[in-house]
Design an enzyme around this catalytic site. Structure first.
Site, PDB file in Angstrom:
ATOM      1  N   ASN A  47      51.828  40.780  40.451  1.00 25.62           N
ATOM      2  CA  ASN A  47      51.777  40.915  41.960  1.00 25.62           C
ATOM      3  C   ASN A  47      52.964  41.553  42.306  1.00 25.62           C
ATOM      4  OD1 ASN A  47      49.243  40.038  42.114  1.00 25.62           O
ATOM      5  ND2 ASN A  47      49.750  37.912  42.960  1.00 25.62           N
ATOM      6  N   HIS A  94      40.966  41.765  44.688  1.00 26.95           N
ATOM      7  CA  HIS A  94      41.738  42.751  44.199  1.00 26.95           C
ATOM      8  C   HIS A  94      40.652  43.977  44.116  1.00 26.95           C
ATOM      9  CE1 HIS A  94      45.775  41.064  43.057  1.00 26.95           C
ATOM     10  NE2 HIS A  94      45.039  39.933  42.777  1.00 26.95           N
TER      11      HIS A  94
HETATM   12 FE1  HDE Z   1      43.988  37.217  39.725  1.00 27.94          FE
HETATM   13  N1  HDE Z   1      41.970  37.684  39.310  1.00 27.94           N
HETATM   14  N2  HDE Z   1      43.690  35.211  39.499  1.00 27.94           N
HETATM   15  N3  HDE Z   1      45.962  36.697  39.921  1.00 27.94           N
HETATM   16  N4  HDE Z   1      44.480  39.288  39.619  1.00 27.94           N
HETATM   17  C1  HDE Z   1      41.503  38.924  39.093  1.00 27.94           C
HETATM   18  O1  HDE Z   1      39.815  39.560  37.572  1.00 27.94           O
HETATM   19  C2  HDE Z   1      42.471  34.717  39.011  1.00 27.94           C
HETATM   20  C3  HDE Z   1      46.398  35.711  40.144  1.00 27.94           C
HETATM   21  C4  HDE Z   1      45.678  39.695  39.686  1.00 27.94           C
HETATM   22  O2  HDE Z   1      43.488  45.559  39.128  1.00 27.94           O
HETATM   23  C5  HDE Z   1      39.953  38.710  38.860  1.00 27.94           C
HETATM   24  O3  HDE Z   1      39.193  41.459  36.917  1.00 27.94           O
HETATM   25  C6  HDE Z   1      42.404  33.464  38.948  1.00 27.94           C
HETATM   26  C7  HDE Z   1      47.851  35.518  39.954  1.00 27.94           C
HETATM   27  C8  HDE Z   1      45.675  41.150  39.752  1.00 27.94           C
HETATM   28  O4  HDE Z   1      41.578  44.915  38.108  1.00 27.94           O
HETATM   29  C9  HDE Z   1      39.738  37.373  38.611  1.00 27.94           C
HETATM   30  C10 HDE Z   1      43.811  32.988  39.340  1.00 27.94           C
HETATM   31  C11 HDE Z   1      48.252  36.833  39.871  1.00 27.94           C
HETATM   32  C12 HDE Z   1      44.089  41.346  39.831  1.00 27.94           C
HETATM   33  C13 HDE Z   1      41.218  36.545  38.882  1.00 27.94           C
HETATM   34  C14 HDE Z   1      44.140  34.371  39.653  1.00 27.94           C
HETATM   35  C15 HDE Z   1      47.182  37.507  39.607  1.00 27.94           C
HETATM   36  C16 HDE Z   1      43.598  40.267  39.706  1.00 27.94           C
HETATM   37  C17 HDE Z   1      39.165  39.593  39.870  1.00 27.94           C
HETATM   38  C18 HDE Z   1      44.533  31.771  39.578  1.00 27.94           C
HETATM   39  C19 HDE Z   1      49.547  37.473  39.825  1.00 27.94           C
HETATM   40  C20 HDE Z   1      43.460  42.841  39.712  1.00 27.94           C
HETATM   41  C21 HDE Z   1      38.579  40.795  38.944  1.00 27.94           C
HETATM   42  C22 HDE Z   1      44.572  31.023  38.410  1.00 27.94           C
HETATM   43  C23 HDE Z   1      50.431  36.949  38.619  1.00 27.94           C
HETATM   44  C24 HDE Z   1      43.327  43.304  38.490  1.00 27.94           C
HETATM   45  C25 HDE Z   1      39.285  40.532  37.813  1.00 27.94           C
HETATM   46  C26 HDE Z   1      42.673  44.726  38.610  1.00 27.94           C
HETATM   47  C27 HDE Z   1      42.220  39.991  39.635  1.00 27.94           C
HETATM   48  C28 HDE Z   1      41.186  35.384  38.914  1.00 27.94           C
HETATM   49  C29 HDE Z   1      45.702  34.438  40.132  1.00 27.94           C
HETATM   50  C30 HDE Z   1      46.963  39.042  39.749  1.00 27.94           C
HETATM   51  C31 HDE Z   1      38.592  36.742  39.304  1.00 27.94           C
HETATM   52  C32 HDE Z   1      41.470  32.268  38.575  1.00 27.94           C
HETATM   53  C33 HDE Z   1      48.833  34.517  40.090  1.00 27.94           C
HETATM   54  C34 HDE Z   1      46.649  42.111  39.876  1.00 27.94           C
HETATM   55  O5  HDE Z   1      39.430  37.005  37.182  1.00 27.94           O
END
Ligand code: HDE
Length: 702
Positions: free
Chosen positions: A160, A87
């Site tokens: 999402n 993202h």
């Molecule tokens: Fe994320 N995800 N994600 N994700 N995600 C990040 O956090 C992560 C997942 C989502 O506009 C990171 O600050 C793991 C699902 C959004 O700043 C990180 C897993 C969903 C955003 C991270 C998921 C999301 C992130 C990268 C699996 C929808 C952007 C930078 C367990 C429900 C937020 C940060 C923004 C961002 C980890 C799966 C949505 C690396 C470990 C499921 C919208 O922490």
């Protein structure tokens, strides 16, 4: 060393410049009469010369004692922070959320239960796979993250635009992300899933099929950030004043309706305007419009959850709206653009861990993993544990605790007591016992059994909901899914991977697998792969459709009017006025931005040059052209593409009588969405919609 500075030197340092101020190289610094603050170093020392380093001689070495230069460059060298690992590219907007229907029955969270209350918010809408500088309109899942600055603490709903996720367990996330990102040896492709490593991974991971179908549908290429839905994805809990818990799913619905792009259009936009979504959101708000999304919930008791044919904790599943209708909660209104991209976008730190009393987690193993990852990544990106003190992350309610010091600590905590319990500081913060504190709901811990690296049997069905999604689409949408899959797999070089994906698709639907195989030029799809659990057949769901959810409002849409020498000014102005009155953003496009004389002798105020404004950037186009001009444009590839693409992208086209030659050369055939430019009323009614019936005439249906 004669100075050519012609300004009063003293006034250049601070205050009002008397003359145009010029530097030693003739650089213009200041308009005469302009008022300005003094330029200083980071430490506040006034700077007299910001153009020339300190040199030992006019042609000599630079001196290390040039503290102004060192101050400037050492800061510049550190301007970037690591981009988000996923993202990385996103757009933000600010505004408020207003609760319109109290959920007090389910939750003590005031943001969701005090009817009429407005809570400030910031939303960040993003792509997943691409880097910070990648294009907006790539095929991808979109992030839909909202920070609510509630009066009980910050609540981040980090979701999402697709209601389910690729994988069931957080352990797999780094592998999924490595597979979809640029391949590590070559560093490409950027922001694209159409390559071997992604399809290799998903072909081995049947649980990805449901999300895959969503992202291969038109939902993977939204028309605008204003026209996409949002989902919390995981099952969370709401906890009421009696301590009772309900499972909950969160849904955002755009008031502008759901609208997506057509693949060929998305590809062309990525080249013509990589900032298409970001610009669209910015311009909409900058122009005084509001962007609104309604928030809904689905709630379930434990008993209802237990009766479902799938596991409520499995993030690859959605809860059918037919069985659990959406309940309205309120509306998010985005009405303010960021004033600094770095401060309000790059430094914005979300975490699903940020919840408030009345909202709680479930045991969804993907959510549980996220609870660790987000704060961990913020520490890395923002350099330490004090990121919550940054303006954009700061809670708007009181914060009081004994967290101290650390990198970038901004607070100056007074007093000798930095621990709890204590009696030395009786007015210091204490644990709350007023029923308003966060206390984890015991429901989260009622599971017991032998610990282990296990997957519950209830997570085994990977195909039923994927099948239902495919079956619920219209024939056209289905063919878009088939085409997207065939396109992506055609980019995969290892034929074995194609076969494995087709074998997984066979479990979703045999017709789908056969059509994708045909699209690839194969005679047949291989037999379905062995499935952990045989999928069920379920009735199609209207709620899962894409096309039917379009609100089709003309307001907020963009229309290009192509004009040239001798365009009929009266016809042009009348069309323009009617479009503007309907809230449509109108841009006059011409072969050049200056010198276009209209029929009445006036010079047109052109907004954009034809070369830089292909029709893919607009919702609909009008051609208000004199016959001679149209004839000349029929020999201009840019103009022909402009019209051909508008037609191929199923857009409404309004054309003057004179435009005939251009229409013919571009291959435009008459249909419901081709109208006369004098018929502004019909055109306005069509600008937001697509001529779906035209699709089979312009693209082979797979
Ligand atoms: Fe994320 N995800 N994600 N994700 N995600 C990040 O956090 C992560 C997942 C989502 O506009 C990171 O600050 C793991 C699902 C959004 O700043 C990180 C897993 C969903 C955003 C991270 C998921 C999301 C992130 C990268 C699996 C929808 C952007 C930078 C367990 C429900 C937020 C940060 C923004 C961002 C980890 C799966 C949505 C690396 C470990 C499921 C919208 O922490």
């Amino acid at each position: 060393m004669g100075s050519v500075r012609s300004a009063n030197k003293k006034s250049l340092l601070a205050g009002t410049a008397m003359f145009e101020a010029r530097g030693k190289g003739g650089e213009i610094h200041q308009r005469a009469g302009a008022k300005s603050a003094a330029l200083t170093t980071g430490e506040g020392t006034r700077i007299s010369d910001n153009q020339n380093t300190l040199r030992a001689a006019p042609r000599g070495a630079s001196l290390i004692s040039d503290m102004v230069f060192l101050d400037k460059l050492s800061h510049f060298d550190r301007e970037r922070i690591p981009e988000r690992v996923v993202h990385a590219r996103g757009a933000v907007a600010k505004g408020y959320f207003q609760c319109t229907h109290s959920l007090a029955k389910y939750t003590t969270a005031r943001v969701l239960s005090v009817k009429g209350q407005k809570t400030p918010v910031i939303a960040r809408l993003s792509t997943v796979a691409g880097g910070r500088g990648s294009a907006d309109t790539v095929r991808d899942t979109r992030g839909f993250a909202v920070k609510f600055y509630t009066d009980q603490g910050n609540w981040d709903l980090v979701g999402n635009n697709i209601p389910v996720f690729f994988i069931q367990d957080a352990m797999k996330f780094p592998d999924l992300v490595h597979a979809v990102k640029q391949e590590p040896d070559r560093g490409f492709p950027s922001a694209a899933s159409a390559h071997d490593t992604f399809w290799d991974f998903v072909s081995l991971m049947p649980e990805t099929m449901h999300h895959l179908l969503w992202v291969m549908s038109d939902r993977g290429i939204p028309r605008s950030l204003r026209t996409m839905e949002g989902f919390g994805v995981h099952t969370y809990r709401l906890v009421n004043a009696k301590g009772e818990s309900h499972f909950v799913k969160f849904h955002w619905r755009p008031q502008a309706g759901l609208q997506c792009l057509i693949w060929d259009e998305a590809v062309k936009i990525a080249g013509a305007d990589p900032d298409f979504h970001r610009r669209d959101l910015w311009e909409c708000i900058d122009g005084g419009s509001e962007v609104r999304y309604d928030l809904f919930v689905q709630t379930l008791t434990q008993k209802q959850a237990d009766a479902l044919p799938f596991d409520v904790l499995d993030p690859t599943k959605l809860i059918p709206e037919e069985d659990f209708p959406l309940q309205p909660v309120g509306t998010m209104v985005l009405n303010e653009n960021p004033s600094n991209f770095f401060a309000e976008n790059e430094q914005l730190a979300f975490s699903p861990m940020h919840i408030v009393p009345g909202i709680d987690f479930s045991n969804d193993p993907l959510l549980q993993g996220r609870l660790f990852s987000y704060n961990d990544t913020q520490m890395h990106r923002l350099g330490g544990p004090n990121f919550a003190q940054l303006e954009v992350n700061r809670p708007r309610c009181p914060v009081a605790n004994f967290q101290r010091d650390g990198f970038a600590q901004h607070a100056k905590h007074a007093g000798r007591v930095a621990y709890e319990p204590n009696l030395l500081d009786p007015s210091g913060p204490r644990e709350a016992a007023d029923g308003l504190m966060y206390a984890p709901h015991p429901g989260a811990d009622t599971e017991s059994g032998p610990a282990g690296r296990v997957r519950a049997e209830s997570f085994a069905d990977h195909f039923t909901q994927a099948r239902q999604f495919f079956k619920s689409q219209t024939a056209l949408q289905q063919s878009h899914i088939v085409a997207a899959l065939a396109f992506e797999l055609s980019k995969v070089q290892a034929t074995e991977i194609r076969q494995r994906v087709l074998a997984q698709l066979g479990n979703v639907d045999s017709d789908l697998a056969a059509r994708v195989a045909k699209g690839l030029g194969l005679k047949a799809a291989p037999p379905p792969a062995p499935a952990a659990k045989t999928p069920r057949s379920v009735a199609p769901s209207a709620a899962l459709q894409t096309e039917s959810k379009d609100a089709l409002q003309a307001g907020g849409r963009a229309v290009a009017i192509l004009i040239d020498t001798n365009t009929d000014a009266k016809q042009l102005n009348s069309l323009k006025a009617k479009l503007s009155a309907a809230g449509v953003k109108v841009k006059l496009i011409a072969p050049s931005v200056h010198g276009i004389k209209l029929h009445d002798g006036t010079e047109a105020a052109v907004d954009g040059q034809l070369d830089g404004n292909p029709s893919c950037l607009f919702d609909a186009v009008a051609l208000v052209l004199a016959a001679d001009a149209a004839k000349a444009l029929a020999k201009n590839a840019c103009a022909v593409d402009f019209v051909r693409d508008a037609f191929g992208h199923l857009k409404a086209i309004a054309a003057s009588q004179g435009a005939e030659t251009l229409l013919t050369v571009a291959g435009v055939a008459t249909d419901t969405h081709i109208v006369n430019a004098t018929d502004a009323k019909s055109f306005v009614a069509l600008v937001a919609s697509r001529a779906w019936a035209r699709e089979p005439k312009v693209r082979p249906q797979l």
